[in-house]
Design an enzyme around this catalytic site. Sequence first.
Site, mmCIF file in Angstrom:
data_model
loop_
_atom_site.group_PDB
_atom_site.id
_atom_site.type_symbol
_atom_site.label_atom_id
_atom_site.label_comp_id
_atom_site.label_asym_id
_atom_site.label_seq_id
_atom_site.Cartn_x
_atom_site.Cartn_y
_atom_site.Cartn_z
ATOM 1 N N SER A 110 0.796 -1.243 0.000
ATOM 2 C CA SER A 110 0.000 0.000 0.000
ATOM 3 C C SER A 110 0.818 1.276 0.000
ATOM 4 C CB SER A 110 -0.958 0.012 1.198
ATOM 5 O OG SER A 110 -2.110 -0.746 0.909
ATOM 6 N N LYS A 113 0.362 3.883 -2.742
ATOM 7 C CA LYS A 113 -0.601 4.993 -2.732
ATOM 8 C C LYS A 113 0.071 6.358 -2.647
ATOM 9 C CE LYS A 113 -4.440 2.314 -0.782
ATOM 10 N NZ LYS A 113 -3.804 0.993 -0.580
ATOM 11 N N SER A 306 -6.207 4.053 3.717
ATOM 12 C CA SER A 306 -5.612 3.094 2.785
ATOM 13 C C SER A 306 -6.704 2.478 1.924
ATOM 14 C CB SER A 306 -4.831 2.003 3.528
ATOM 15 O OG SER A 306 -3.904 1.383 2.652
#
Length: 473
Positions: A110, A113, A306
């Site tokens: 993640s 991102k 997230s």
Amino acid sequence: MLPAVLASVLLLVLTAVGVVVVRPGPMAEWLGDEPAGDRVAATPERAPGAVLAAADANAPLPTAAGVRAELDPLVRAAALGDRVNVSVTDVATGESLYGRGADDGTVPASVTKLVTGVTVLAARGPGYRIPTRAIAGANPGEVVLVGGGDPTLAVDKNGFYPGAARLDDLAAQVKQALGGTNPTKVVVDSSLYAGPAHEPGWDDDIPIGGYGASITALMTDGARSDVPQAKKDHDNGDHAAERVSQPDLAAGRAFARLLGVPTDAVTRGKAPAAGADATAGAPGSELGVVHSLPMVRLVDIMISDSDNIVAEALARQVAVARDQPASFVGAAKAMDTVAAELGLPADELSLADGSGLSRTNRISPSLLTDLITLAGNGSRPELAAIFGGLPVAAWSGTLADRYAGAAAKAGAGVVRAKTGTLTGVHAIAGVVTTADGRLLSFAVLTDRTPDGQDAPRAALDRIAAALAGCGCR
């Protein structure tokens, strides 16, 4: 001119002054008033309180030798596995202070991102809002709902994302535009997106496991099927949610109900091109439009929660802005292009999606620290929006329950970072203020960790905490 509160959140550090970083929160005032016809009731917001200590641009710069002495023993922790790639950079000067496999592409999870956030802010701008339109269909009574890629679109005031655009507002505009004509059919146009709805590199359980979904240009509430339950779970720290299998049709059926159209009269199709007849209701004429929250807010949501579905939507906005197909492949190509435009080492970036769910993504730690430095040094203030949603150690988001033990306590309230986790993959990247007040960017990526989550996370926390607790000189 940015409001004072936003300035303290977004302009994280300027090379000339130290700035207090404040609690992450709503940023609805980025460009002033909301668009006409798309207003929502203003909600008073309490002033954000200080969380991180002020960075001091005049603080002594750590030495490479000092940082190496602190980190070398920690990056060898068995819990991190045999592939630990690290980069540490001074934000004010851009000077590299530590590198271990710093230029090696690593599975980022993640942490991806951060790249999605920076590239969409550069490509679209922080004030851009994604439209959802209603168009008169080719036949009398047909209303075409055209998805523009807003994943936060709500059905009504009870939507998942506060302040989101709403289908009930759009339905009211349609009824007014049509006057006495009653709609009889809803056509769903989600043709903006191309390619598969799931990235081929996703693990098999991702589409059904609550953190992924079918990525379509039209959806409501991030494709969540039970919004009230999802809101309760979110408030309890659980961001997984059951998702509908066909988000575009689900949104179309919700819109049909609002228009008084039977849900079995909902089909997929494309909006007709506008013709010479400008009469309201003529084929191709616009019957209404609602707009998403501004991009700065969407980036904040993506990073703070997230949110994988928002991430994939924002990646496609980069693709649309750079005339690429709004697909996983097109978005990846466009983000690579924008990264190069920003002067980042794009040859160290290989993406398959915008969320980090794909195991085929590769990002180098040095690209991440360069990206964070660029967003935080004041040269591109529009990019600093990525900091608003970054979790704060021992206080918020995915770091709320971390940095509590004695070995990592120095990082509490001083580390602000995005985390990433897949089975065997643990990553963290963000900023940390040293004991002397110097602001550093750091990234630690591991993609061959032993089974389990607690030990690798604790080992990562000790690395950032060591930077927070030392002058490293």
